[in-house]
Motif scaffolding. Sequence first.
Motif, short mmCIF file in Angstrom:
data_model
loop_
_atom_site.label_atom_id
_atom_site.label_comp_id
_atom_site.label_asym_id
_atom_site.label_seq_id
_atom_site.Cartn_x
_atom_site.Cartn_y
_atom_site.Cartn_z
N LYS A 165 38.10 49.87 39.18
CA LYS A 165 39.54 49.57 39.07
C LYS A 165 40.35 50.67 39.75
CE LYS A 165 39.22 46.15 35.84
NZ LYS A 165 39.51 44.75 36.14
N LYS A 178 42.21 50.08 31.09
CA LYS A 178 41.16 49.37 31.83
C LYS A 178 39.98 50.27 32.10
CE LYS A 178 44.24 46.16 34.19
NZ LYS A 178 44.60 45.50 35.47
N VAL A 199 39.23 45.32 29.64
CA VAL A 199 40.68 45.51 29.63
C VAL A 199 41.21 45.35 28.21
CG1 VAL A 199 42.90 44.65 30.49
CG2 VAL A 199 40.92 44.68 32.00
N ILE A 250 44.70 45.47 25.76
CA ILE A 250 46.16 45.47 25.74
C ILE A 250 46.59 45.68 24.29
CG2 ILE A 250 48.25 44.13 26.25
CD1 ILE A 250 46.72 42.92 28.60
N GLU A 268 47.72 51.52 32.82
CA GLU A 268 48.79 51.03 33.69
C GLU A 268 49.94 50.38 32.96
OE1 GLU A 268 46.59 48.55 36.51
OE2 GLU A 268 47.34 46.79 35.50
N GLU A 269 51.01 50.29 33.69
CA GLU A 269 52.24 49.66 33.22
C GLU A 269 51.95 48.20 32.90
OE1 GLU A 269 56.23 48.36 35.76
OE2 GLU A 269 54.50 49.23 36.74
N PHE A 270 52.52 47.70 31.81
CA PHE A 270 52.35 46.30 31.43
C PHE A 270 53.29 45.44 32.27
CE2 PHE A 270 53.51 42.54 28.94
CZ PHE A 270 52.25 42.03 28.64
N LEU A 271 52.75 44.40 32.86
CA LEU A 271 53.57 43.47 33.64
C LEU A 271 53.78 42.21 32.83
CD1 LEU A 271 51.82 43.83 37.12
CD2 LEU A 271 53.96 44.90 36.38
N GLU A 313 50.58 34.27 34.94
CA GLU A 313 49.45 34.60 35.82
C GLU A 313 49.04 33.42 36.69
OE1 GLU A 313 45.97 36.51 34.09
OE2 GLU A 313 47.25 37.20 32.45
N LYS A 350 42.26 31.49 29.53
CA LYS A 350 41.25 32.49 29.14
C LYS A 350 40.93 32.51 27.65
CE LYS A 350 41.46 35.79 32.89
NZ LYS A 350 42.68 35.73 33.71
N ILE A 404 50.28 38.43 38.79
CA ILE A 404 51.27 38.09 37.78
C ILE A 404 52.60 37.90 38.50
CG2 ILE A 404 52.56 38.86 35.73
CD1 ILE A 404 50.18 40.09 34.60
N ILE A 440 47.12 42.13 39.72
CA ILE A 440 46.53 42.81 38.57
C ILE A 440 45.08 43.16 38.82
CG2 ILE A 440 48.00 42.25 36.62
CD1 ILE A 440 46.26 39.87 36.04
N GLU A 441 44.41 42.43 39.68
CA GLU A 441 43.03 42.81 39.99
C GLU A 441 42.53 42.09 41.23
OE1 GLU A 441 39.99 41.35 37.37
OE2 GLU A 441 40.92 39.39 37.20
P1 AMP Z 1 41.42 41.88 34.32
O1 AMP Z 1 40.06 42.07 33.73
O2 AMP Z 1 41.89 42.97 35.21
O3 AMP Z 1 41.60 40.48 34.86
O4 AMP Z 1 42.44 41.87 33.10
C1 AMP Z 1 42.27 40.95 32.06
C2 AMP Z 1 43.61 40.40 31.68
O5 AMP Z 1 44.46 41.43 31.21
C3 AMP Z 1 44.39 39.79 32.84
O6 AMP Z 1 44.00 38.48 33.10
C4 AMP Z 1 45.80 39.87 32.33
O7 AMP Z 1 46.06 38.82 31.42
C5 AMP Z 1 45.80 41.14 31.55
N1 AMP Z 1 46.34 42.27 32.33
C6 AMP Z 1 45.66 43.10 33.14
N2 AMP Z 1 46.49 44.03 33.66
C7 AMP Z 1 47.71 43.78 33.17
C8 AMP Z 1 48.99 44.40 33.33
N3 AMP Z 1 49.17 45.48 34.09
N4 AMP Z 1 50.03 43.86 32.68
C9 AMP Z 1 49.86 42.77 31.89
N5 AMP Z 1 48.70 42.16 31.69
C10 AMP Z 1 47.63 42.65 32.32
#
Ligand code: AMP
Length: 423
Positions: free
Chosen positions: A107, A149, A159, A161, A191-194, A198, A220, A279, A288-289
Amino acid sequence: MNILVLGSGGREHTFTHQIAKSPKCERLYVAPGNAGTAQIATNLKLGVTDFEGIKTAVLTHSIDLVVVGPEDPLVQGIYDFFKNDPALENVMIVGPSAEGAALEGSKERAKEFMAAHNIPTAAYESFTKETLVQGKAFLETLTPPYVLKADGLAAGKGVLILQDLEQAKAELESMLAHEKFGAASAKVVIEEFLDGIELSVFVLTDGNAYKVLPTAKDYKRIGEGDQGLNTGGMGAVSPVPFATPEFMEKIESRIVKPTVAGIKKEGLIYQGFVFIGLIKVGDDPYVIEYNVRMGDPETEVVLPRIETDLLTLLAATSRGELDTVPLVVTEDSAATVMAVSGGYPEAYEKGKTIHGLQQQTESVIFHAGTALDNEQVVTSGGRVLAVTSLDEDFREAIKKSYQTLSNLSFDKMYYRKDIGFDL
Ligand code: AMP
Ligand code: GLY
């Protein structure tokens, strides 16, 4: 061409199904595959990271092209393994080199890549065991929710939250100091929450040219209304209605182009899929990834909408000739609904006989976690079947999938009844 698809889920059954339609496909193998792939291809008893076993199979069956489904073999360097072996170097392989695959494998690497190429993403900092105190202090400067993360691959669970600051600090400590996700959480990105909705965009690139494939949105959570535990994905639709041409233009110019240009500039060998998780915040897209493979169940709605011969696209990708093949996508929408084992994503039983697979239906029933037990198709995983349907109207596509599901059954089968209802 003789083809080998690596993997065993709904994604790989979909690849196999689409490749089997190609007039260029001669013999088709899947390793390890499932009961669905066994009907249209030859399954080989091989693990996806057993590179020596894969080498033997490729030579024995004169494989011309290998499609890598999941991320693990890519992050572990299957591309490089092939290209560094004189016996395999001419075999085409769809997937990035290990260096390219680090965009998913780390990441922190992905965040550095985005920063270097001005790709919009959440602000972040990363921490290790040695900088745990600074990590906790960094959390204090943020407003909730807190996004933590694990740097490495953690089977989709890395991840967190969290709403509560003290809980966020405790989780950070558990990840860094107590290896909550093993070596994957030796480093943690905070990281900052967005706040937004999605969607996923899929790009096929040969490292130079690229094609933007259909968009998709997956569901999901295990429960209706997006409640409960995270899963690998309970359903998906394509296209995403809010991905208007104007918004797609922003995604292409701000994200896709700089991503492919960044890959080229950094000299990464990348002939495969880039799955960009986004997002939409206000009217703007943020990454986000990155994933270096297709999504599952997104593949089950993205590939059926591609009218261009899939094998031609994949071969052109690995030959660096993607610019010579036009991409044709149907205007029809696709919807897939996943039938899962009762208990999933926690403990569940396997080996349940599946009924209704022979029904007359307009849907395609992709197998995700199935096996053959004395000629009987039985469950062998959490996610069991992905039922995909197409229609001009996405609501009708969803309806068709639910109709097909109503005639499918196995002991403790569960599926969400609200896929696509938010759109
Ligand atoms: P990832 O494994 O990176 O896909 O993250 C899993 C889930 O976490 C994502 O599908 C998003 O719903 C949530 N997520 C990841 N990063 C953020 C972020 N910076 N802000 C808000 N939600 C996030
Ligand atoms: N459905 C999400 C993924 O494949 O990562």
